[in-house]
Design an enzyme around this catalytic site. Structure first.
Site, mmCIF file in Angstrom:
data_model
loop_
_atom_site.group_PDB
_atom_site.id
_atom_site.type_symbol
_atom_site.label_atom_id
_atom_site.label_comp_id
_atom_site.label_asym_id
_atom_site.label_seq_id
_atom_site.Cartn_x
_atom_site.Cartn_y
_atom_site.Cartn_z
ATOM 1 C CB SER A 143 -0.913 0.029 1.245
ATOM 2 O OG SER A 143 -1.820 -1.046 1.240
ATOM 3 C CG ASP B 4 -2.100 1.755 -4.599
ATOM 4 O OD1 ASP B 4 -1.264 1.493 -3.721
ATOM 5 O OD2 ASP B 4 -2.266 1.052 -5.611
ATOM 6 C CB SER C 259 -1.626 -2.223 -3.758
ATOM 7 O OG SER C 259 -0.892 -1.086 -3.358
#
Length: 434
Positions: free
Chosen positions: A310, A350, A348
């Site tokens: 992340s 983001d 992830s």
């Protein structure tokens, strides 16, 4: 470094097999003087090579540990065309302050808190327009639905570890409610983001305390910002290397408004690292999906093979922007992230939060009418460019300034800058002399 060690290890294994095979094929070799002599030579060579390999590894490890960490510009990496601000940090945006607390306890705790304050006043009573963009939503970012709905930020921004977001939010709410002129407040939207530092940190211990949050908030200051393995970046990794907190800024020419854009990132993601276009991840043999590409069996690369992880990106500017144009600005952060080699993998989180500190767009909490003067759409392009470049450089700073960290039973190495220099030079980057 890894290839050299592996070759030495393979040679030693080969010599050991030779010695073993000699003993098996010669039967009672202990009675044959020539066989005894040859075995002793093989074993002696084996011992010498093992000692040399261990000594070499110790020297290489010491070199990596002692290697001075530098920012991207010290390696000749300066994305974009605009110049940075005085400190090349998010704090170059006037009024923005950063406070950090690093927690290292025993062998397992490697985490911390990073606080970003938008201005010197009370952010609840004097709110700044803000916007939030989700590149990939695998994570937690407390308080963002209200930012999206109202287009404003009414608290500092905290960054910490995944299982600590609720403790950090509770501590910041308590701290804010205790501030002057907050006695009648009955609703508060605090903002806390996270990345998962569970590789180096005993994340289940949830070690963030209210005292740590208060310290980060109360000690926040302008000026240079510490980067790398500090604060919320203490236990984070990126592209298989130690990463952490990184920051950068851009100052637009007066002809383009003279505005400043500053960025701070908490980097903890993966992909195929590239720096100024140079394929650093591939050259260092550490990148996502490398095992699949090499058709390796029963192995797992040092880098996360899926590029998971992340990143939290915070963009601040003194350009007078509405929350609508801040939304546009936030979305551009993904372009800077993409330049570094991220593909925003499935696992992830983001996230990008952008806000403006300009006085002309501030919002008093009890105002019945708002009169603002904001930048026109046609004037946004340079601000977009500045933010994309600053996001890219912030990630590099997070990597290059991070130091090797051991915690929770694992060690994550800092990226070897001597090798990065060679790769950059080979791909046309003008690397300054050391």
């Amino acid at each position: 470094m890894m290839d050299q060690s592996n070759n030495q290890y393979s040679t030693i294994k080969f010599e050991a097999k030779v010695a073993s095979k000699m003993e098996m094929t010669n039967g009672n070799s202990s009675t044959n003087p020539m066989n005894v002599f040859l075995q002793r030579i093989a074993l002696h060579r084996l011992a010498l090579q093992l000692i040399a390999m261990l000594a070499g590894l110790s020297i290489l490890h010491a070199t990596a540990q002692d290697e001075p960490r530098v920012r991207a510009r010290d390696l000749g990496v300066a994305p974009g065309i605009f110049s940075p601000g005085t400190n090349n940090a998010i704090t170059d945006v006037a009024g923005v302050r950063v406070g950090q607390v690093t927690l290292r306890k025993g062998d397992k705790i490697r985490t911390g808190v990073t606080a970003i304050l938008p201005h010197a006043g009370n952010p609840y009573r004097s709110r700044v327009p803000a916007a939030f963009h989700v590149g990939n939503g695998f994570g937690k970012f407390i308080g963002t639905t209200q930012i999206t709905e109202l287009g404003e930020l009414e608290s500092p921004i905290l960054l910490t570890c995944t299982l600590c977001v609720w403790k950090a939010a509770d501590a910041m709410a308590e701290w804010m409610l205790a501030q002057p002129d907050m006695q009648e407040v009955r609703s508060l939207n605090v903002v806390v983001g996270e990345t998962n530092d569970g590789r180096l940190n005993d994340i289940r211990a949830r070690p963030i305390t209210a005292a740590a949050v208060r310290t980060a908030l109360e000690n926040a200051k302008s000026g240079p910002v510490q980067e790398g393995s500090v604060g919320a970046g203490t236990g984070t990794t990126a592209f298989g290397w130690k990463a952490g907190i990184g920051t950068s800024s851009r100052k637009l020419p007066e002809s383009l408004g003279g505005f400043t854009v500053g960025v701070l990132v908490q980097a903890n993601y993966g992909g195929v690292l590239q720096v100024a276009g140079a394929p650093v991840g591939r050259e260092l043999d550490r990148y996502a999906f490398q095992n699949a590409i090499a058709a390796r069996e029963n192995t797992r690369g040092l880098a996360d093979d899926r590029g998971d992880g992340s990143i939290i990106i915070v963009i601040a500017t003194d350009a007078p922007l509405s929350d609508r144009n801040l939304q546009r600005l936030a979305s551009r952060g993904m372009m800077g992230l993409g330049r570094t080699g991220s593909s925003a993998s499935n696992g992830s989180g983001d996230y990008i939060l952008a806000f403006s500190t300009a006085e002309s767009v501030r919002r008093q909490f009890d105002a019945a009418r708002l009169q603002t003067t904001e930048l026109a759409n046609e004037q946004m392009s340079a601000v977009f460019q500045a933010s994309v470049d600053a996001v890219e450089e912030s990630v590099y700073n997070a990597l290059f300034m991070a130091t090797t960290e051991t915690g929770n039973g694992q060690t994550v190495e800092a990226i070897p800058l001597d090798q990065v220099r060679k790769i950059l030079k080979a791909h046309g980057v003008d690397v300054p002399a050391q």
